[in-house]
Design an enzyme around this catalytic site. Structure first.
Site: not given
Length: 456
Positions: A250, A413, A241, A216-218, A361, A381, A415
């Site tokens: 959406r 992470k 995508e 569900g990141k999009t 991803q 990657e 900052r």
């Protein structure tokens, strides 16, 4: 002052002889004023090469803490240059041409502006040659874009500032925070996530939002941009995508509390039909743009970001779909490409003062472990994504209910605040809507084998 013709093209190119002479004359009168021009000018900014030589000589003397006057500058010039610049007589004329160094900064700004105009004209000529040459449209477009990007970056300058010069502004900011007239950052619309981020999304920062496909990141990134747009912060979603129409559907479902699947097949309930019109009007009024070009290069991303006036939020979905620029070396690995894109996106965030949501991803190794919680090693990657990001947020499925999914979010992470925060988010896939969850999440397992009900 002099009838010297510096170059054959003097009448065709923008420059100001008077401004160049005034800069040098002011420095000969007052060496202490050098710092007021040194951060703006370089030798090549002077159109008249004589003036560039004189600037160089003055700079060397001042930086060596030696006096720079008519005699010492003449002595500091190479012998071959002394008569070429007009000798002591011309240096004397420069020193006499301005009464003081009071306006030196303005003279330097004029010289710099003319130099940038000449650089732009030269770049335009080079771009025309590229356009007329051989190669595909994409190749030539990338090369031309790189030429103009170089000119823009050359024109951007920064100088070191002592912290004392910054404190007045920061104290005002601290007081405004205490009074509630400003917020630490732009709200995501999800209070728990804002708290984990140290007050929202800060300008100039890159937030990586990473998950396996289908989590569900999009949808989350789009809701964050929609919330920001409703608060007046212009947003841009670059989707490599999904098509624009799907993203609009959406957004309508999210803003109108309309069932996503029913919206797609036109079988809305009567209350949903009543909510559709206001949701469409609300969405149409937002400062929110969508672009669905595939295989974006770094140049594409920069060009699109600069094209949106007042851009404050940029989401890129997702980084592994980005492409190498046309003409990239054949020995460029995928890691090299993503490293260049990651560094370029970080620079873009700082240049424009915007927040970038960089979707990413995760590799499949996370699915092979007993714990579904991702680690930084799961980013696909390129290690540069981890290095360049200011915040990394992982999403993974925990549990599924009839009305929503429980999604865990961790920030290994960060900052902007203390790293390691973990929170639960409820994702209503049928409305494409996210909210804080009342459930606490830990190192829990995921629920597998569930049907896909729009949870993408």
């Amino acid at each position: 002052m002099s009838d010297h013709d510096p170059r054959p093209d003097a009448s065709a190119l923008p420059w100001s002889c008077e401004a160049e002479q005034s800069v040098l004359g002011a420095l000969l009168v007052d060496n202490a004023a050098y710092d007021r021009a040194a951060d703006l000018l370089r030798r090549q900014d002077f159109f008249d090469t004589r003036h560039g030589d004189i600037w160089d000589a003055i700079s060397r003397l001042v930086l060596a803490m030696k006096p720079a006057d008519v005699v010492t500058v003449f002595d500091a010039l190479p012998e071959a240059k002394r008569e070429e610049i007009g000798g002591l007589a011309y240096l004397g004329q420069l020193a006499a041409c301005v009464p003081s160094a009071a306006n030196l900064r303005r003279y330097a700004e004029i010289v710099r502006e003319r130099a940038m105009q000449r650089a732009l004209m030269q770049t335009a000529d080079e771009a025309l040659e590229v356009a007329r040459g051989e190669g595909s449209f994409e190749e030539k477009s990338d090369r031309i874009g790189s030429l103009f990007a170089t000119v823009r970056e050359t024109g951007q300058r920064s100088k070191p500032l002592f912290v004392g010069d910054l404190m007045a502004q920061r104290v005002d900011h601290y007081n405004a925070l205490a009074q509630g007239t400003v917020t630490p950052g732009i709200s995501t619309g999800i209070p728990g996530l804002d708290e984990a981020l140290g007050g929202g999304m800060w300008p100039g920062k890159v937030i990586v939002l990473a998950a396996r496909p289908g989590v569900g990141k999009t949808s989350l990134a789009q809701q964050i941009l929609l919330h920001g747009a409703e608060a007046g912060h212009t947003g841009l979603l670059l989707s490599q995508e999904m098509e624009r129409t799907e993203l609009v559907d959406r957004a309508v479902a999210n803003l109108g509390s309309i069932g996503y699947s029913r919206l797609l097949n036109g079988k809305l309930s009567n209350p949903e039909w009543q909510r559709l019109g206001p949701a469409v009007d609300r969405l149409a009024a937002l400062p929110f743009a969508i672009d669905d070009q595939a295989a974006l290069t770094l140049h594409d991303i920069r060009t699109k970001a600069f094209a949106i006036k007042g851009l404050r939020l940029l989401a890129i979905d997702y980084v592994q779909l980005c492409a190498a620029p046309k003409g990239a070396p054949r020995n460029h690995t995928r890691n090299d490409v993503l490293t260049e894109i990651s560094r370029g996106i970080k620079a873009l965030a700082k240049d424009l003062g915007l927040t970038v949501l960089l979707l990413s991803q995760l590799n499949r190794d996370v699915e092979k472990r007993s714990s579904p919680e991702p680690t930084l090693a799961d980013l696909r990657e390129s290690g540069a994504i981890e290095q360049d990001a200011d915040v990394i947020a992982f999403l993974w499925r925990v549990r599924e209910y009839e009305s929503h999914r429980l999604i865990a979010c961790s920030l290994p992470k960060n900052r902007q605040a203390k790293p390691g925060a973990k929170l639960g988010l409820d994702f209503e896939g049928h409305y494409q809507r996210w909210r804080d969850s009342a459930e606490k999440v830990g190192h829990t397992g995921s629920v597998g084998g569930s049907a896909d009900l729009g949870f993408n």
